[in-house]
Design a protein around this motif. Structure first.
Motif, PDB file in Angstrom:
ATOM      1  N   LEU A  67       0.871  -1.183   0.000  1.00 60.87           N
ATOM      2  CA  LEU A  67       0.000   0.000   0.000  1.00 60.87           C
ATOM      3  C   LEU A  67       0.900   1.224   0.000  1.00 60.87           C
ATOM      4  O   LEU A  67       1.862   1.289   0.780  1.00 60.87           O
ATOM      5  CB  LEU A  67      -0.892   0.012   1.246  1.00 60.87           C
ATOM      6  N   GLU A  68       0.580   2.209  -0.832  1.00 62.50           N
ATOM      7  CA  GLU A  68       1.503   3.344  -1.016  1.00 62.50           C
ATOM      8  C   GLU A  68       1.065   4.580  -0.236  1.00 62.50           C
ATOM      9  O   GLU A  68      -0.130   4.862  -0.116  1.00 62.50           O
ATOM     10  CB  GLU A  68       1.580   3.664  -2.522  1.00 62.50           C
ATOM     11  N   VAL A  69       2.048   5.331   0.251  1.00 66.59           N
ATOM     12  CA  VAL A  69       1.760   6.593   0.931  1.00 66.59           C
ATOM     13  C   VAL A  69       1.434   7.661  -0.109  1.00 66.59           C
ATOM     14  O   VAL A  69       1.734   7.494  -1.297  1.00 66.59           O
ATOM     15  CB  VAL A  69       2.960   7.053   1.794  1.00 66.59           C
ATOM     16  N   ALA A  70       0.837   8.781   0.386  1.00 64.54           N
ATOM     17  CA  ALA A  70       0.463   9.855  -0.539  1.00 64.54           C
ATOM     18  C   ALA A  70       1.354  11.082  -0.369  1.00 64.54           C
ATOM     19  O   ALA A  70       1.447  11.923  -1.259  1.00 64.54           O
ATOM     20  CB  ALA A  70      -0.991  10.245  -0.284  1.00 64.54           C
ATOM     21  N   GLY A  71       2.022  11.193   0.788  1.00 59.89           N
ATOM     22  CA  GLY A  71       2.806  12.393   1.094  1.00 59.89           C
ATOM     23  C   GLY A  71       4.113  12.446   0.320  1.00 59.89           C
ATOM     24  O   GLY A  71       4.537  11.464  -0.300  1.00 59.89           O
ATOM     25  N   LEU A  72       4.760  13.622   0.383  1.00 60.92           N
ATOM     26  CA  LEU A  72       6.005  13.798  -0.369  1.00 60.92           C
ATOM     27  C   LEU A  72       7.203  14.144   0.516  1.00 60.92           C
ATOM     28  O   LEU A  72       8.341  14.121   0.049  1.00 60.92           O
ATOM     29  CB  LEU A  72       5.820  14.894  -1.433  1.00 60.92           C
ATOM     30  N   THR A  73       6.945  14.486   1.788  1.00 62.74           N
ATOM     31  CA  THR A  73       8.070  14.754   2.685  1.00 62.74           C
ATOM     32  C   THR A  73       8.309  13.507   3.538  1.00 62.74           C
ATOM     33  O   THR A  73       7.406  12.675   3.714  1.00 62.74           O
ATOM     34  CB  THR A  73       7.789  15.941   3.634  1.00 62.74           C
ATOM     35  N   ALA A  74       9.519  13.433   4.096  1.00 55.80           N
ATOM     36  CA  ALA A  74       9.849  12.266   4.925  1.00 55.80           C
ATOM     37  C   ALA A  74       8.861  12.145   6.088  1.00 55.80           C
ATOM     38  O   ALA A  74       8.345  11.050   6.358  1.00 55.80           O
ATOM     39  CB  ALA A  74      11.283  12.378   5.432  1.00 55.80           C
ATOM     40  N   ASP A  75       8.576  13.280   6.754  1.00 54.72           N
ATOM     41  CA  ASP A  75       7.670  13.220   7.910  1.00 54.72           C
ATOM     42  C   ASP A  75       6.279  12.729   7.507  1.00 54.72           C
ATOM     43  O   ASP A  75       5.688  11.880   8.183  1.00 54.72           O
ATOM     44  CB  ASP A  75       7.554  14.597   8.573  1.00 54.72           C
ATOM     45  N   GLU A  76       5.773  13.280   6.394  1.00 55.24           N
ATOM     46  CA  GLU A  76       4.428  12.853   5.938  1.00 55.24           C
ATOM     47  C   GLU A  76       4.432  11.365   5.593  1.00 55.24           C
ATOM     48  O   GLU A  76       3.520  10.625   5.951  1.00 55.24           O
ATOM     49  CB  GLU A  76       4.035  13.617   4.668  1.00 55.24           C
ATOM     50  N   MET A  77       5.466  10.937   4.873  1.00 53.55           N
ATOM     51  CA  MET A  77       5.493   9.535   4.428  1.00 53.55           C
ATOM     52  C   MET A  77       5.604   8.581   5.617  1.00 53.55           C
ATOM     53  O   MET A  77       4.952   7.539   5.642  1.00 53.55           O
ATOM     54  CB  MET A  77       6.642   9.312   3.435  1.00 53.55           C
ATOM     55  N   VAL A  78       6.411   8.966   6.610  1.00 52.54           N
ATOM     56  CA  VAL A  78       6.550   8.103   7.789  1.00 52.54           C
ATOM     57  C   VAL A  78       5.217   8.051   8.534  1.00 52.54           C
ATOM     58  O   VAL A  78       4.737   6.975   8.910  1.00 52.54           O
ATOM     59  CB  VAL A  78       7.692   8.612   8.704  1.00 52.54           C
ATOM     60  N   GLU A  79       4.593   9.228   8.710  1.00 53.92           N
ATOM     61  CA  GLU A  79       3.320   9.264   9.438  1.00 53.92           C
ATOM     62  C   GLU A  79       2.266   8.424   8.699  1.00 53.92           C
ATOM     63  O   GLU A  79       1.566   7.608   9.296  1.00 53.92           O
ATOM     64  CB  GLU A  79       2.858  10.730   9.540  1.00 53.92           C
ATOM     65  N   GLN A  80       2.188   8.627   7.374  1.00 54.43           N
ATOM     66  CA  GLN A  80       1.164   7.904   6.603  1.00 54.43           C
ATOM     67  C   GLN A  80       1.479   6.397   6.544  1.00 54.43           C
ATOM     68  O   GLN A  80       0.575   5.567   6.583  1.00 54.43           O
ATOM     69  CB  GLN A  80       1.078   8.473   5.185  1.00 54.43           C
ATOM     70  N   ILE A  97       4.713  -1.261   3.077  1.00 54.76           N
ATOM     71  CA  ILE A  97       4.438   0.138   2.739  1.00 54.76           C
ATOM     72  C   ILE A  97       5.311   0.575   1.568  1.00 54.76           C
ATOM     73  O   ILE A  97       6.534   0.412   1.581  1.00 54.76           O
ATOM     74  CB  ILE A  97       4.690   1.060   3.966  1.00 54.76           C
ATOM     75  N   LYS A  98       4.642   1.136   0.561  1.00 54.97           N
ATOM     76  CA  LYS A  98       5.359   1.579  -0.637  1.00 54.97           C
ATOM     77  C   LYS A  98       5.780   3.037  -0.472  1.00 54.97           C
ATOM     78  O   LYS A  98       4.937   3.915  -0.212  1.00 54.97           O
ATOM     79  CB  LYS A  98       4.418   1.480  -1.832  1.00 54.97           C
ATOM     80  N   ILE A  99       7.063   3.260  -0.629  1.00 54.46           N
ATOM     81  CA  ILE A  99       7.610   4.620  -0.505  1.00 54.46           C
ATOM     82  C   ILE A  99       8.368   4.959  -1.797  1.00 54.46           C
ATOM     83  O   ILE A  99       9.264   4.200  -2.202  1.00 54.46           O
ATOM     84  CB  ILE A  99       8.631   4.706   0.670  1.00 54.46           C
ATOM     85  N   PRO A 100       8.026   6.075  -2.456  1.00 55.13           N
ATOM     86  CA  PRO A 100       8.811   6.476  -3.628  1.00 55.13           C
ATOM     87  C   PRO A 100      10.260   6.762  -3.219  1.00 55.13           C
ATOM     88  O   PRO A 100      10.497   7.407  -2.195  1.00 55.13           O
ATOM     89  CB  PRO A 100       8.129   7.766  -4.100  1.00 55.13           C
ATOM     90  N   VAL A 101      11.200   6.258  -4.012  1.00 52.62           N
ATOM     91  CA  VAL A 101      12.616   6.386  -3.635  1.00 52.62           C
ATOM     92  C   VAL A 101      13.055   7.842  -3.564  1.00 52.62           C
ATOM     93  O   VAL A 101      13.939   8.204  -2.771  1.00 52.62           O
ATOM     94  CB  VAL A 101      13.510   5.587  -4.609  1.00 52.62           C
ATOM     95  N   CYS A 102      12.421   8.689  -4.359  1.00 53.43           N
ATOM     96  CA  CYS A 102      12.773  10.111  -4.377  1.00 53.43           C
ATOM     97  C   CYS A 102      11.514  10.881  -4.743  1.00 53.43           C
ATOM     98  O   CYS A 102      10.851  10.545  -5.728  1.00 53.43           O
ATOM     99  CB  CYS A 102      13.874  10.342  -5.417  1.00 53.43           C
ATOM    100  N   THR A 103      11.174  11.902  -3.954  1.00 56.49           N
ATOM    101  CA  THR A 103       9.885  12.571  -4.157  1.00 56.49           C
ATOM    102  C   THR A 103      10.017  13.947  -4.815  1.00 56.49           C
ATOM    103  O   THR A 103       9.073  14.732  -4.797  1.00 56.49           O
ATOM    104  CB  THR A 103       9.131  12.698  -2.815  1.00 56.49           C
ATOM    105  N   PRO A 128       7.701  -3.388   6.971  1.00 53.34           N
ATOM    106  CA  PRO A 128       8.247  -3.765   5.657  1.00 53.34           C
ATOM    107  C   PRO A 128       8.035  -2.654   4.623  1.00 53.34           C
ATOM    108  O   PRO A 128       6.944  -2.092   4.538  1.00 53.34           O
ATOM    109  CB  PRO A 128       7.452  -5.014   5.270  1.00 53.34           C
ATOM    110  N   VAL A 129       9.108  -2.344   3.887  1.00 59.39           N
ATOM    111  CA  VAL A 129       9.034  -1.241   2.918  1.00 59.39           C
ATOM    112  C   VAL A 129       9.347  -1.738   1.507  1.00 59.39           C
ATOM    113  O   VAL A 129      10.289  -2.494   1.294  1.00 59.39           O
ATOM    114  CB  VAL A 129      10.036  -0.112   3.294  1.00 59.39           C
ATOM    115  N   ASN A 130       8.518  -1.274   0.578  1.00 57.50           N
ATOM    116  CA  ASN A 130       8.733  -1.517  -0.850  1.00 57.50           C
ATOM    117  C   ASN A 130       9.095  -0.158  -1.468  1.00 57.50           C
ATOM    118  O   ASN A 130       8.245   0.730  -1.555  1.00 57.50           O
ATOM    119  CB  ASN A 130       7.433  -2.089  -1.444  1.00 57.50           C
ATOM    120  N   ALA A 131      10.362   0.003  -1.870  1.00 55.10           N
ATOM    121  CA  ALA A 131      10.795   1.278  -2.462  1.00 55.10           C
ATOM    122  C   ALA A 131      10.390   1.295  -3.930  1.00 55.10           C
ATOM    123  O   ALA A 131      10.795   0.434  -4.708  1.00 55.10           O
ATOM    124  CB  ALA A 131      12.308   1.428  -2.336  1.00 55.10           C
TER     125      ALA A 131
END
Ligand code: G3P
Length: 280
Positions: A67-80, A97-103, A128-131
């Protein structure tokens, strides 16, 4: 190679899981949008929370669902990422959790390392993180160093970028050779994207680097557009290929198999079919 379904469409997921060869599911905001639009069109009401829980329950305990986060900052992505994990992992314990490697976006806004930092912070919390949105082996290496469990190189989109450079017309599902394509003016020069000959080349190089350094991070070949590309990814050593439902269906089909079915059916001897009728 493990096979994931790249879909957020509940009926597709149900069907693919019933075929027993699916090892997990990947979603992203575009796939969720597609699924929601399909539901709206059929007049169904959308309860996102309940819908995702149904997907997780359908996929079951042993198969990871990204499932992917919607935020673009590190804090938002961690919180989401934590919200998604806390809310949904309890259903069947299968959430990554899916995190874009670079936002950084196309306007250049964003901090280049926020994705990497978010991956690291979630990984530190044993989530678990899926980059995702990986377009180079070096991005994959950074994500793995930060603690990602999976990296998702977007093979089909690398091929798109190479074809777009040539100005050639193509359909999204057209096969692109794993070895790349040559510049029309010279048979010596391959058209590349960031020195990569194809999306499959990207997958192969990540697999190679991870193998040299014994990196414990699984490579999910993503953005797969056709069955032949899935085959190429298997040959490249991808741990996992995540494929859309249509690609999964096309992987099992072949005209020769169809012809064979017709021939075998026509050739059935009555004495042979009688074996199955219980009349003998
Ligand atoms: O898994 C990533 C995938 O959903 C992107 O696929 O075909 O939109 O490039 P595509």
């Amino acid at each position: 190679m493990k096979l994931f379904l790249d879909s957020a469409h509940l009926q597709e997921i149900k069907k693919a899981v019933s075929w027993v060869i699916i090892d997990g599911v990947t979603t992203n905001p575009s796939l969720i949008k597609k699924a929601v639009l399909a539901m709206r069109e059929s007049g169904e009401r959308i309860d996102m929370d309940g819908y995702i829980k149904k997907i997780l329950a359908e996929v079951g305990r042993m198969r990871p669902v990204s499932l992917e986060v919607a935020g673009l900052t590190a804090d938002e992505m961690v919180e989401q990422g934590k919200i998604l994990y806390d809310k949904f992992d309890q259903v069947t314990g299968n959430v990554a959790i899916k995190i874009p490697v670079c936002t950084v976006n196309t306007s250049g806004e964003g901090d280049p390392f926020d994705g990497i930092m978010a991956i690291n912070r979630l990984s530190d919390e044993k989530i678990p993180v899926n980059a995702t949105l990986i377009f180079t082996p070096e991005q994959a290496l950074l994500a793995a160093k930060a603690g990602a469990d999976y990296v998702s190189p977007f093979a089909g989109r690398v091929d798109d970028r190479i074809r777009q450079k040539t100005g050639m017309k193509f359909e999204k599902t057209d096969y692109f050779p794993a070895t790349g394509i040559f510049d029309e003016s010279s048979t010596d020069s391959l058209i590349t994207d960031h020195e990569l000959n194809s999306g499959v080349d990207l997958v192969a190089r990540i697999v190679e680097i991870f193998s040299i350094y014994e990196v414990e991070c699984e490579v999910i070949a993503a953005s797969i557009r056709n069955a032949t590309q899935a085959r190429d990814c298997a040959e490249a050593g991808a741990d996992i290929a995540t494929v859309p439902f249509s690609v999964l269906e096309s992987m099992v089909m072949h005209p020769g198999t169809r012809d064979g079915i017709d021939a075998f059916t026509n050739d059935l001897e009555n004495d042979y079919t009688a074996l199955f009728s219980g009349e003998v």
